[in-house]
Design a protein around this motif. Structure first.
Motif, PDB file in Angstrom:
ATOM      1  N   GLY A   1      46.552  53.063  -3.139  1.00  0.00           N
ATOM      2  CA  GLY A   1      47.786  53.071  -2.333  1.00  0.00           C
ATOM      3  C   GLY A   1      48.694  51.895  -2.660  1.00  0.00           C
ATOM      4  N   LEU A   2      48.161  50.914  -3.403  1.00  0.00           N
ATOM      5  CA  LEU A   2      48.984  49.755  -3.789  1.00  0.00           C
ATOM      6  C   LEU A   2      49.636  49.970  -5.152  1.00  0.00           C
ATOM      7  CD1 LEU A   2      46.629  46.803  -2.707  1.00  0.00           C
ATOM      8  CD2 LEU A   2      48.325  48.042  -1.351  1.00  0.00           C
TER       9      LEU A   2
ATOM     10  N   SER B   1      43.453  47.727   2.443  1.00  0.00           N
ATOM     11  CA  SER B   1      43.400  46.666   3.454  1.00  0.00           C
ATOM     12  C   SER B   1      42.459  45.548   3.009  1.00  0.00           C
ATOM     13  CB  SER B   1      42.909  47.236   4.786  1.00  0.00           C
ATOM     14  OG  SER B   1      43.506  48.481   5.050  1.00  0.00           O
TER      15      SER B   1
ATOM     16  N   SER C   1      55.203  49.399   3.639  1.00  0.00           N
ATOM     17  CA  SER C   1      55.345  49.817   5.044  1.00  0.00           C
ATOM     18  C   SER C   1      54.458  49.030   5.999  1.00  0.00           C
ATOM     19  CB  SER C   1      55.109  51.319   5.202  1.00  0.00           C
ATOM     20  OG  SER C   1      53.751  51.669   5.066  1.00  0.00           O
TER      21      SER C   1
ATOM     22  N   GLY D   1      54.245  49.972  -1.293  1.00  0.00           N
ATOM     23  CA  GLY D   1      55.694  50.138  -1.145  1.00  0.00           C
ATOM     24  C   GLY D   1      56.232  49.201  -0.081  1.00  0.00           C
TER      25      GLY D   1
ATOM     26  N   GLY E   1      56.551  58.044   3.177  1.00  0.00           N
ATOM     27  CA  GLY E   1      55.646  57.218   3.981  1.00  0.00           C
ATOM     28  C   GLY E   1      55.791  55.726   3.788  1.00  0.00           C
TER      29      GLY E   1
END
Ligand SMILES: Cc1ncc(COP(=O)(O)O)c(C=O)c1O
Length: 432
Positions: free
Chosen positions: A338-339, A388, A269, A267, A230
């Motif tokens: 997610g970071l 975010s 994206s 990552g 992803g």
């Protein structure tokens, strides 16, 4: 400025027809993936690891790659094109002379930008005859997006989810299951890569690198299962360029253009998807734009070492040249998990090496980030995903710096996801 320019909408027929591949515009060619000194060749095994079409795209010298018509239809069904908002209320609250714009990737059926590549990869998987898709996920947004994409093309999926997040986002787990996914906390005892760590500590918090190893291993052991990543890889960032390509058209409508482009980076994206078309403008049209990646102090991968490293914990992937903290680096879980990835995408790492991307790493307690996100929620009304929230915090910090310096800059930031399923993060950090 008319009200129409507060929320700039494109028509279905303005949805990009091609993805932007930055590779031919880069200041120097990307270093190719390579094998470690010992063991089986991972490079030769790439065709077994990646979808045929994605592998072709990964090394394509073509600047533009056609988006297949069925994928464009899926994009429309997923709500593309997405709006670009002028953050007038936030500007007023901050009393800044800066003009702030944000791209609304949170308008996504599963909650984030991740659907932009999930739909493409699921489409190719079905077309290439695979019967199941395996993957990893950190925040859970990618796992949900992949489960959704797979379900729309009629395939089941299996998701290895970093345990530190799996254990608190119960509704998101059920959403993945609703889409037909089999979901496992990672490290699990289902794979060799996970079992060793699981046996040492069944409550091991996990990491994206470990979950990648597990997803890859499952696909390696079953011809009918294909692995899907992803983030990080060139083709994934390229699928995401629909975000920046739409934003470029929207800035034309707004008769404005960004001086600063900001997004969060794990990552890479969503940062790549939003920023790369503008990086293209800087490289080919000499536009003067500053790029800032918002990161966490627990995983400031862009300040690591620029060298060859593995993308996963168990060393199943080839080595790639990127800024990395080391593929076995232990990083403590955060709410914007997610970071928490050890390395930044090779394309973005190369741009960083050339001084094109700046980075800021926010404190691990995440207070500053969530407090700024609260200001955004109260003025603009949308709830950003924890990851975010780092984009939002960075944009607000830049807008406040503009106020200090009395500068009328145009600041563009991407809100990669919504936080409806992440309220636990807000409650804990802000003490709600
Ligand atoms: C909403 C959201 N934004 C950003 C990220 C970070 O990933 P990437 O850097 O690939 O965009 C994640 C990762 O899970 C995410 O869920």
């Amino acid at each position: 400025m008319s009200d129409k320019r507060l929320g700039i909408t494109l028509n279905d027929n303005e949805l990009p027809k091609r993805w932007y591949n930055i590779q031919p515009d880069l200041p120097e060619p990307l270093s190719p993936p390579k094998d470690p000194e010992h063991g089986e060749s991972r490079v030769k095994a790439l065709p077994e690891m990646l979808l045929g079409e994605c592998l072709r795209q990964e090394f394509s010298p073509d600047k533009w790659i056609d988006i297949p018509e069925p994928v464009r239809e899926l994009y429309v069904q997923a709500g593309r094109p997405r709006q670009l908002f002028r953050a007038k209320r936030l500007e007023k609250a901050l009393k800044t002379p800066a003009r702030l714009y944000y791209k609304a990737e949170f308008y996504s059926p599963t909650g984030s930008h991740k659907v932009n590549t999930a739909l493409a990869q699921a489409y190719y998987a079905q077309k290439e005859g695979y019967e199941r898709i395996s993957t990893e996920t950190g925040a859970g947004q990618w796992g949900t997006a992949l489960a959704y994409g797979a379900s729309l093309v009629g395939l089941p999926s299996i998701v290895f989810w970093v345990r530190a997040v799996h254990d608190w986002k119960h509704d998101r787990k059920n959403l993945m299951k609703l889409y037909g996914a089999e979901v496992h906390a990672s490290p699990s005892n289902l794979t060799g890569a996970g079992r060793a760590l699981y046996n040492q500590n069944p409550k091991h918090p996990g990491s994206l690198g470990i979950a990648v190893s597990e997803g890859l291993e499952v696909a390696k052991n079953d011809d009918k299962t294909i692995y899907s990543l992803g983030s990080v890889l060139n083709h994934v960032l390229m699928h995401q360029t629909v975000i920046g390509l739409e934003a470029q058209k929207q800035f034309e409508i707004a008769e404005d253009y960004p001086d600063v482009v900001i997004s969060c980076l794990g990552g890479g994206s969503n940062f790549g998807g939003f920023a790369l078309p503008f990086v293209g403008d800087r490289l080919t049209k000499k536009r003067d734009i500053r790029f800032i990646a918002a990161q966490s102090e627990v995983a400031p991968n862009l300040t690591g070492e620029y060298k060859y490293d593995f993308a996963d914990h168990a060393e199943l992937t080839p080595m790639m040249k990127m800024y990395t903290l080391g593929h076995r680096k232990e990083m403590r879980p955060i709410k914007g998990d997610g970071l928490r990835y050890h390395a930044a995408a090779p394309v973005l790492s190369l741009l960083r090496k050339h001084g094109i991307i700046d980075t800021i790493a926010y404190p691990a307690d995440e207070k500053h980030v969530f407090e700024h996100a609260r200001t955004f929620v109260r003025t603009e009304g949308f709830l950003p995903a924890p990851e975010s929230a780092y984009s939002v915090a960075c944009a607000i910090d830049e807008a406040l710096a503009c106020k200090e310096r009395k500068e009328e800059k145009c600041i563009a930031f991407n809100i990669s996801g919504h936080g409806f399923m992440d309220m636990g993060g807000y409650s804990e950090v802000l003490g709600l």
